[in-house]
Design a protein around this motif. Structure first.
Motif, PDB file in Angstrom:
ATOM      1  N   TYR A  16     104.685   3.302  75.316  1.00  0.00           N
ATOM      2  CA  TYR A  16     104.466   3.232  76.565  1.00  0.00           C
ATOM      3  C   TYR A  16     105.036   2.391  77.478  1.00  0.00           C
ATOM      4  O   TYR A  16     105.210   1.005  77.098  1.00  0.00           O
TER       5      TYR A  16
ATOM      6  N   PHE B 285     104.312  -0.038  80.686  1.00  0.00           N
ATOM      7  CA  PHE B 285     103.343  -0.341  81.385  1.00  0.00           C
ATOM      8  C   PHE B 285     103.777  -0.773  82.845  1.00  0.00           C
ATOM      9  O   PHE B 285     104.823  -1.766  82.834  1.00  0.00           O
TER      10      PHE B 285
ATOM     11  N   SER C  61     100.024   1.359  85.901  1.00  0.00           N
ATOM     12  CA  SER C  61      99.408   2.001  84.825  1.00  0.00           C
ATOM     13  C   SER C  61      98.092   1.739  84.345  1.00  0.00           C
ATOM     14  O   SER C  61      97.891   0.528  83.973  1.00  0.00           O
TER      15      SER C  61
END
Length: 306
Positions: free
Chosen positions: A258, A260, A264
């Motif tokens: 992911y 960030f 987020s």
């Protein structure tokens, strides 16, 4: 604007705009040649915080030569160098265009103590230049020019490192008195990895799609609202609930990849594991304590330098 390349490794661009920094117009060019001068030096002009001159040789055997010369170098400190991206120009009176000449392979030249001038010994061929039908010398007048952009390595720099298994990249967090935790609110623990703080959020009663049936586990970046706009932190990590009775082969884990950003939210799993697995007999909840582990596999770490 038109571009072409000649056999001498020079890119020639035709454009309407005059040179940005200096233009040298010569009237009675033939009289200048008759003086026998090998190098005519123009007045000084400034560009990029430095002083320059155009140097013209109108009496080459076959070509007109044109150079850009850096001035006042005797005042520079030892070991100096100036990097400049420059173009030299000649005016086409017939088409009313400026022809810009530039080295097609090495447009940026390094001026230093041993090389204070750069240019073209074979600018236009003299025969072509003197042919009025070509437009360079009309009514015995011509015009040359220079455009100089100095490159200064003083800008901000950033180093981006994709770090595998960062130092202190694994943290084990205990959630004690688990049965007494608020089932509808997250219980949070903070850890550090990659020079940043992260937060594990555990929802004992589940959240979102997992509410009432699953344990929800998230990981978020602490202080994400202080990240610059569009700044992103890459993280590849594992979230793991330890089986305290049966050991490593029975842990429940999931992997996350992911980016960030400042906008987020924490990222993880609504349905990390069924709430039914939290019975003490299965080993995930022992002495009313849940142990969650976060293991970072890869983290992006960036450093800025002024």
């Amino acid at each position: 604007m038109e571009n072409n390349k000649n056999e001498h490794g020079i890119t020639v661009t035709r454009r309407d705009l005059p040179p940005a920094h200096f233009t040298l117009k010569i009237e009675s060019f033939s009289l200048l040649r008759n003086t026998g001068v090998k190098k005519y030096e123009s007045d000084v002009f400034e560009a990029g915080g430095y002083k320059w001159r155009l140097c013209l040789n109108p009496n080459g055997k076959r070509f007109v030569s044109l150079y850009l010369k850096l001035e006042n170098t005797s005042n520079f400190r030892s070991g100096w160098e100036v990097n400049a991206d420059f173009k030299l120009f000649v005016y086409d009176h017939i088409n009313r265009k400026y022809l810009a000449f530039q080295d097609k392979n090495y447009p940026v030249k390094r001026f230093h103590e041993m090389q204070t001038s750069w240019g073209y010994e074979q600018f236009p061929p003299l025969q072509t230049f003197r042919d009025s039908s070509k437009g360079y010398l009309v009514n015995d007048s011509c015009a040359f020019g220079a455009e100089v952009f100095v490159i200064r390595p003083t800008g901000k720099r950033e180093l981006l490192s994709m770090v595998q298994k960062p130092a202190n990249g694994s943290s084990t967090l205990k959630f004690e008195h688990f049965s007494k935790l608020d089932k509808n609110s997250p219980s949070s623990k903070v850890l550090t990895a990659g020079g940043r703080s992260w937060q594990i959020d555990v929802y004992p009663g589940g959240y979102g799609e997992g509410k009432g049936n699953s344990l929800t586990v998230y990981l978020g970046l602490v202080g994400r609202d202080r990240l610059p706009p569009k700044k992103a932190i890459w993280a590849e990590f594992k979230l793991r609930v330890l089986n305290q009775r049966r050991g490593r082969g029975n842990h429940v884990e999931n992997t996350v990849r992911y980016w960030f950003t400042s906008s987020s939210p924490p990222f993880g799993f609504h349905s990390f594991m069924p709430l039914g697995h939290l019975q003490s007999s299965m080993g995930y909840l022992l002495n009313d304590t849940l142990i969650v582990e976060a293991e970072f596999l890869t983290l992006s770490v960036s450093k800025s330098f002024p």
